[in-house]
Write an enzyme that holds these catalytic residues in place. Structure first.
Site, PDB file in Angstrom:
ATOM      1  N   CYS A 123       3.233  13.151  -7.347  1.00 23.35           N
ATOM      2  CA  CYS A 123       2.291  14.045  -8.016  1.00 23.35           C
ATOM      3  C   CYS A 123       0.946  13.324  -8.163  1.00 23.35           C
ATOM      4  O   CYS A 123       0.909  12.160  -8.577  1.00 23.35           O
ATOM      5  CB  CYS A 123       2.842  14.422  -9.399  1.00 23.35           C
ATOM      6  SG  CYS A 123       1.635  15.328 -10.392  1.00 23.35           S
ATOM      7  N   HIS A 135       0.808  -1.223   0.000  1.00 21.07           N
ATOM      8  CA  HIS A 135       0.000   0.000   0.000  1.00 21.07           C
ATOM      9  C   HIS A 135       0.839   1.270   0.000  1.00 21.07           C
ATOM     10  O   HIS A 135       0.354   2.331   0.371  1.00 21.07           O
ATOM     11  CB  HIS A 135      -0.951  -0.001   1.210  1.00 21.07           C
ATOM     12  CG  HIS A 135      -1.987  -1.087   1.148  1.00 21.07           C
ATOM     13  ND1 HIS A 135      -2.752  -1.481   2.215  1.00 21.07           N
ATOM     14  CD2 HIS A 135      -2.385  -1.874   0.112  1.00 21.07           C
ATOM     15  CE1 HIS A 135      -3.573  -2.451   1.850  1.00 21.07           C
ATOM     16  NE2 HIS A 135      -3.357  -2.715   0.576  1.00 21.07           N
TER      17      HIS A 135
HETATM   18  P1  NAD Z   1      -6.960  -2.703  10.229  1.00 21.56           P
HETATM   19  O1  NAD Z   1      -6.982  -1.429  10.990  1.00 21.56           O
HETATM   20  O2  NAD Z   1      -8.085  -3.002   9.333  1.00 21.56           O
HETATM   21  O3  NAD Z   1      -6.856  -3.904  11.291  1.00 21.56           O
HETATM   22  C1  NAD Z   1      -5.901  -3.932  12.300  1.00 21.56           C
HETATM   23  C2  NAD Z   1      -5.895  -5.292  12.959  1.00 21.56           C
HETATM   24  O4  NAD Z   1      -4.817  -5.336  13.882  1.00 21.56           O
HETATM   25  C3  NAD Z   1      -7.168  -5.593  13.744  1.00 21.56           C
HETATM   26  O5  NAD Z   1      -7.610  -6.893  13.390  1.00 21.56           O
HETATM   27  C4  NAD Z   1      -6.709  -5.575  15.202  1.00 21.56           C
HETATM   28  O6  NAD Z   1      -7.396  -6.518  15.986  1.00 21.56           O
HETATM   29  C5  NAD Z   1      -5.253  -5.959  15.063  1.00 21.56           C
HETATM   30  N1  NAD Z   1      -4.371  -5.509  16.144  1.00 21.56           N
HETATM   31  C6  NAD Z   1      -4.454  -4.387  16.891  1.00 21.56           C
HETATM   32  N2  NAD Z   1      -3.430  -4.325  17.767  1.00 21.56           N
HETATM   33  C7  NAD Z   1      -2.680  -5.442  17.560  1.00 21.56           C
HETATM   34  C8  NAD Z   1      -1.478  -5.934  18.128  1.00 21.56           C
HETATM   35  N3  NAD Z   1      -0.830  -5.276  19.102  1.00 21.56           N
HETATM   36  N4  NAD Z   1      -0.964  -7.088  17.654  1.00 21.56           N
HETATM   37  C9  NAD Z   1      -1.592  -7.767  16.654  1.00 21.56           C
HETATM   38  N5  NAD Z   1      -2.739  -7.347  16.081  1.00 21.56           N
HETATM   39  C10 NAD Z   1      -3.265  -6.197  16.523  1.00 21.56           C
HETATM   40  O7  NAD Z   1      -5.584  -2.752   9.478  1.00 21.56           O
HETATM   41  P2  NAD Z   1      -5.127  -3.550   8.160  1.00 21.56           P
HETATM   42  O8  NAD Z   1      -5.780  -4.893   8.149  1.00 21.56           O
HETATM   43  O9  NAD Z   1      -3.662  -3.429   8.085  1.00 21.56           O
HETATM   44  O10 NAD Z   1      -5.736  -2.787   6.892  1.00 21.56           O
HETATM   45  C11 NAD Z   1      -6.082  -1.480   6.818  1.00 21.56           C
HETATM   46  C12 NAD Z   1      -5.259  -0.521   6.036  1.00 21.56           C
HETATM   47  O11 NAD Z   1      -4.828   0.370   7.011  1.00 21.56           O
HETATM   48  C13 NAD Z   1      -4.029  -0.917   5.313  1.00 21.56           C
HETATM   49  O12 NAD Z   1      -4.180  -0.490   4.003  1.00 21.56           O
HETATM   50  C14 NAD Z   1      -2.895  -0.096   5.935  1.00 21.56           C
HETATM   51  O13 NAD Z   1      -2.125   0.518   4.922  1.00 21.56           O
HETATM   52  C15 NAD Z   1      -3.604   0.983   6.657  1.00 21.56           C
HETATM   53  N6  NAD Z   1      -3.007   1.448   7.928  1.00 21.56           N
HETATM   54  C16 NAD Z   1      -1.665   1.429   8.117  1.00 21.56           C
HETATM   55  C17 NAD Z   1      -1.138   1.861   9.316  1.00 21.56           C
HETATM   56  C18 NAD Z   1       0.364   1.822   9.486  1.00 21.56           C
HETATM   57  O14 NAD Z   1       1.091   1.906   8.486  1.00 21.56           O
HETATM   58  N7  NAD Z   1       0.854   1.637  10.712  1.00 21.56           N
HETATM   59  C19 NAD Z   1      -1.962   2.302  10.341  1.00 21.56           C
HETATM   60  C20 NAD Z   1      -3.347   2.320  10.123  1.00 21.56           C
HETATM   61  C21 NAD Z   1      -3.855   1.878   8.906  1.00 21.56           C
END
Ligand code: NAD
Length: 263
Positions: free
Chosen positions: A147, A139
């Site tokens: 851009c 992602h």
């Molecule tokens: P999501 O927010 O949909 O899900 C997060 C998952 O992580 C949940 O199932 C939750 O239960 C679990 N979780 C929370 N704390 C945890 C821990 N300590 N250990 C293990 N699991 C834990 O996120 P996703 O499935 O990655 O998809 C959503 C999109 O969000 C992606 O496209 C991503 O790019 C983006 N995103 C990225 C970031 C980042 O780069 N850190 C942060 C937020 C969202």
């Protein structure tokens, strides 16, 4: 592929806590595996202070309107959405966050020759900063800027305080190099991820709600190719029922414990 692989759906999806003896079985799979692939999501970075989107305290769980705004059309048509996107980029905890024990455990697994490819949906760059190699970013990366019209990466830009910077070449607003809703993922990244999961013995799926496609299809590809899929997540997800094994717990606790227990 493994003698110990669950053979029926009834056996699949077993849930173990960190202290559960079934964790020993997962440890053995990892120990015996020749090629492990890991798929991470936002959950691996919550222990670094970056909130996830769909977890119980997630950004979108608390503010569903923010989810609707995460697309190019809103960014291009709404000046306030553009400013909010840039504010988020500049103020988000990703800038100051540091890799945690979960990121570091994956580096150790890779240095020991166990972990082949690390696929991430995260845009925070923490895997790179921890020292992981052979990383597939599905992602994009919020640290990069491109851009919004020409898609070219931009290294330097200037903008008055509070304004959104523009492309020096075409004048279109600059945007973070991340994949928003309804946008295509980088083709080379999807191809590398699909290839990696089709060739692995064990796929560890860490900290993802498994609701975002095509990443959410990777565990299916892995299982069809004979791999064992292990979910590591404190909460039930769209993958939990289909996973061969579930370790309930935070990535920053479960991953270091698994790696420490390897022979
Ligand atoms: P999501 O927010 O949909 O899900 C997060 C998952 O992580 C949940 O199932 C939750 O239960 C679990 N979780 C929370 N704390 C945890 C821990 N300590 N250990 C293990 N699991 C834990 O996120 P996703 O499935 O990655 O998809 C959503 C999109 O969000 C992606 O496209 C991503 O790019 C983006 N995103 C990225 C970031 C980042 O780069 N850190 C942060 C937020 C969202």
């Amino acid at each position: 592929m493994f003698r110990t692989r669950p053979t029926t759906r009834r056996e699949a999806g077993r849930v173990a806590t960190v202290a559960d003896p079934q964790r020993e079985e997962v440890r053995r799979w990892i120990d015996e595996a020749r090629r492990i692939v890991v798929l991470t999501g936002a959950g691996i970075s919550t222990d670094s202070g970056i909130p996830d989107f769909r977890g119980p305290q997630g950004v979108w769980t608390r503010n569903p309107a923010a989810e609707k705004a995460a697309n190019l059309q809103t960014f291009l048509s709404d000046p306030e959405a553009r400013r909010a996107s840039w504010r988020y980029r500049l103020e988000a905890p990703t800038r100051s966050a540091k890799p945690n024990a979960g990121h570091r455990a994956l580096v150790v697994l890779q240095r020991r020759g166990k972990l082949d490819t690390l696929i991430t949906q995260n845009v925070d760059g923490l895997h790179q900063r921890a020292g992981s190699r052979k990383l597939v970013e599905l992602h994009g990366n919020i640290g990069r800027v491109k851009c919004s019209r020409e898609d070219t990466l931009v290294e330097r830009w200037e903008a008055p305080a509070g304004e959104v910077p523009r492309c020096a070449h075409c004048g279109a607003p600059l945007r973070p190099d991340v994949v928003w809703f309804e946008e295509m993922l980088p083709e080379h990244a999807v191809a590398a991820a699909e290839d990696a999961v089709r060739r692995c013995d064990v796929l560890l799926v860490v900290g993802t709600s498994a609701e975002v496609y095509p990443a959410a299809a990777l565990p299916v590809h892995a299982q069809r190719s004979g791999a064992i899929v292990v979910e590591i997540n404190p909460n039930t997800t769209a993958l939990s029922a289909a996973a061969d094994h579930v370790l309930r717990g935070a990535a920053g606790v479960v991953l270091p414990a698994l790696v420490a227990a390897l022979d």
